[in-house]
Structures are given as structure tokens and as C-alpha cells.
Design a protein around this motif. Structure first.
Motif, PDB file in Angstrom:
ATOM      1  N   GLN A 133      34.665  36.242  41.933  1.00 35.77           N
ATOM      2  CA  GLN A 133      35.186  36.682  42.937  1.00 35.77           C
ATOM      3  C   GLN A 133      34.447  37.487  43.925  1.00 35.77           C
ATOM      4  O   GLN A 133      33.775  38.379  43.528  1.00 35.77           O
ATOM      5  N   LYS A 134      34.772  37.344  45.186  1.00 33.35           N
ATOM      6  CA  LYS A 134      33.839  38.134  46.390  1.00 33.35           C
ATOM      7  C   LYS A 134      33.975  39.555  45.970  1.00 33.35           C
ATOM      8  O   LYS A 134      33.034  40.547  46.321  1.00 33.35           O
ATOM      9  N   SER A 135      34.942  40.037  45.446  1.00 38.67           N
ATOM     10  CA  SER A 135      35.143  41.774  45.220  1.00 38.67           C
ATOM     11  C   SER A 135      34.284  42.184  44.281  1.00 38.67           C
ATOM     12  O   SER A 135      33.865  43.268  44.274  1.00 38.67           O
ATOM     13  N   LEU A 136      33.788  41.447  43.329  1.00 46.15           N
ATOM     14  CA  LEU A 136      32.962  41.799  42.428  1.00 46.15           C
ATOM     15  C   LEU A 136      33.607  42.943  41.558  1.00 46.15           C
ATOM     16  O   LEU A 136      32.921  43.671  40.903  1.00 46.15           O
ATOM     17  N   ASP A 137      34.860  42.939  41.518  1.00 45.12           N
ATOM     18  CA  ASP A 137      35.490  44.084  40.516  1.00 45.12           C
ATOM     19  C   ASP A 137      35.504  43.877  39.111  1.00 45.12           C
ATOM     20  O   ASP A 137      35.637  42.614  38.693  1.00 45.12           O
ATOM     21  N   PRO A 138      34.636  44.535  38.312  1.00 45.28           N
ATOM     22  CA  PRO A 138      34.678  44.417  37.033  1.00 45.28           C
ATOM     23  C   PRO A 138      35.617  44.310  36.305  1.00 45.28           C
ATOM     24  O   PRO A 138      35.850  43.571  35.357  1.00 45.28           O
ATOM     25  N   ALA A 139      36.903  45.023  36.518  1.00 43.61           N
ATOM     26  CA  ALA A 139      37.993  44.954  35.642  1.00 43.61           C
ATOM     27  C   ALA A 139      38.845  43.567  35.905  1.00 43.61           C
ATOM     28  O   ALA A 139      39.292  43.084  34.961  1.00 43.61           O
ATOM     29  N   LEU A 140      38.853  43.152  37.080  1.00 39.89           N
ATOM     30  CA  LEU A 140      39.299  41.986  37.378  1.00 39.89           C
ATOM     31  C   LEU A 140      38.724  40.823  36.604  1.00 39.89           C
ATOM     32  O   LEU A 140      39.138  39.980  36.258  1.00 39.89           O
ATOM     33  N   HIS A 141      37.191  40.859  36.877  1.00 41.25           N
ATOM     34  CA  HIS A 141      36.348  39.864  35.954  1.00 41.25           C
ATOM     35  C   HIS A 141      36.692  40.048  34.455  1.00 41.25           C
ATOM     36  O   HIS A 141      36.844  39.055  33.806  1.00 41.25           O
ATOM     37  N   LEU A 142      37.027  41.066  34.028  1.00 39.90           N
ATOM     38  CA  LEU A 142      37.311  41.263  32.610  1.00 39.90           C
ATOM     39  C   LEU A 142      38.709  40.507  32.250  1.00 39.90           C
ATOM     40  O   LEU A 142      38.844  39.869  31.401  1.00 39.90           O
TER      41      LEU A 142
END
Length: 238
Positions: A117-126
Motif C-alpha cells: 500500500q502506498k501509505s507504507l503503514d507498518p501496522a496496516l501491512h501487519l
């Protein structure tokens, strides 16, 4: 310089104990606004690099895609609140075909790529990884393809070694305990050497998907080497 990493990649198949029916891979080279699946039946290769020897643009990896897996992946993501898209045109980028030329050189395990995801949010990818965890019990190998250190400006200069060593040590510790792993990885920017090791984090975030899918399995460092004077590691869950 890269021989140790190449040997590690060649050894992965033998360490798994079973041949997966398909691979779901996330690399650091595909970012989209929403989770997107490459559903090509015969994906082409995307030579998304510059300035390398001419022969590196003639590599072939005639692997089959895994479009039949798409409904299951999209369903799991939907259940977790993610609307997934599909792309049948994009080729597999070098974060996929280069390592898999060594992991499965016969190109005999189907591959589906999932975007970052473009946000590169670590929690989102977890969270994305957690949503995909049931695939592990269905014969699908989930792979995060990136680098534990990716500061190209410092990679081949005299600087950055201390930061790389500090972050590598922290990362090895952070992935081990399933009870604290998500919280620690989500706060990776606060880790010693974190931002110096990843000025932009697209090569670290694939690890979040793999770690999110790990459930109660501890992370184990299965590769550790100094490349160009910088500590690099690879991890396996389960």
C-alpha cells in the motif's frame, strides 16, 4: 559479494519440508492505493532496474501465475476490511523473479504477487498479513521480499555500518516474540538505526506482511551476513 545470499536463497526449498502449491509474494517494488493482486496466468517480467549489464535484461522466468487463488485471497482481505483490486497486465518485478530464479529455478511453483500500500503503514501491512494467515494451512507460502537494510546512498560508502548493525540486532530481537512482535515492528522508526537503515521503508514493509501472517510462530533468523560492510538478515516464521 552476493554468493552467501545466493546460497541462502537456493537452500530455502529444502528447509520447508513440503513443496507449496503456490506462492503469495509481496516485494518492495509495487505500490498501489489498495491491495492489488497480479492475476496474470503467465506473468511477464518487469525489468525495473537501470544501468546493469545487458544480459540481466534477457533473464527468463516462465513461471505460471496463480489466478485461481485470487477469490480466496480477495475474500480473506475483504473479511478484514480491505477491498482488493486485480491486475492482469503487470509483470513480476525484480523483487520477485530474481530471488525465485534461485529458490525455484525450474519455475514450477505458481506465483501470485500482492502489492504494497502506498501509505507504507507498518501496522496496516501487519493486518494484511494477519488476514492472509489461513493461506499457510492451505499450502500457500507467503513471502516478503525486501531487504533488512536498504540505504543505497550509504550501502557502498564508508558510512552506515553502525546503524545497520544496530537495526539488524533490534530487528532480530523484535521478530522473535509473537506476544510483542506487532507492537515493536509497528514502531520500527523508533528502533536504533531504523531510519538510517531505511530512509524510505518500501524494502522493509514486506516483512510486516510475513510477520503478520506468522500467528504464534516465532521469527527465526535464517540468514545473516555482512554485505558491503552492512549487516543483512533474512527471517522465517514456522
Amino acid at each position: 559479494m552476493w554468493d552467501g545470499l545466493a546460497s541462502y536463497l537456493r537452500s530455502i526449498d529444502g528447509t520447508l519440508g513440503v513443496r507449496p502449491k503456490a506462492v503469495l509474494v509481496v516485494s518492495g517494488h509495487w505500490e498501489t492505493p489498495e491491495p492489488t493482486l497480479n492475476i496474470a496466468e503467465k506473468p511477464s517480467l518487469l525489468f525495473d532496474y537501470y544501468g546493469f549489464p545487458e544480459h540481466t535484461y534477457r533473464l527468463k522466468y516462465p513461471v505460471s501465475g496463480a489466478p485461481a487463488l485470487a477469490p480466496r485471497v480477495r475474500g480473506l482481505l475483504s473479511d478484514a476490511g480491505f477491498d482488493a483490486a486485480a491486475d492482469s497486465k503487470r509483470g513480476l518485478d525484480h523483487g520477485v523473479f530474481v530471488p525465485f530464479l534461485l529458490i525455484y529455478p525450474r519455475a514450477d511453483v505458481p506465483i501470485m504477487q500482492l502489492s504494497l500500500q502506498k501509505s507504507l503503514d507498518p501496522a496496516l501491512h501487519l493486518r494484511i498479513g494477519k488476514a492472509l494467515a489461513p493461506l499457510r494451512e492451505e499450502g500457500v507460502l507467503i513471502v516478503g521480499s525486501g531487504m533488512s537494510y536498504h540505504n543505497l546512498a550509504a550501502m557502498f560508502s564508508g558510512g552506515g555500518a553502525a546503524a545497520a548493525e544496530s537495526f539488524d540486532s533490534w530487528l532480530n530481537d523484535a521478530v522473535q516474540d509473537p506476544g510483542t512482535r506487532d507492537q515493536r515492528l509497528a514502531a520500527w522508526r523508533n528502533a536504533p538505526g531504523g531510519r538510517e537503515s531505511h530512509p524510505r521503508e518500501e524494502h522493509l514493509i514486506p516483512l510486516m506482511v510475513a510477520a503478520g501472517a506468522a500467528g504464534e510462530d516465532p521469527g527465526v533468523r535464517t540468514f545473516s551476513e555482512s554485505i558491503a560492510g552492512k549487516a543483512l538478515s533474512g527471517f522465517q516464521f514456522g
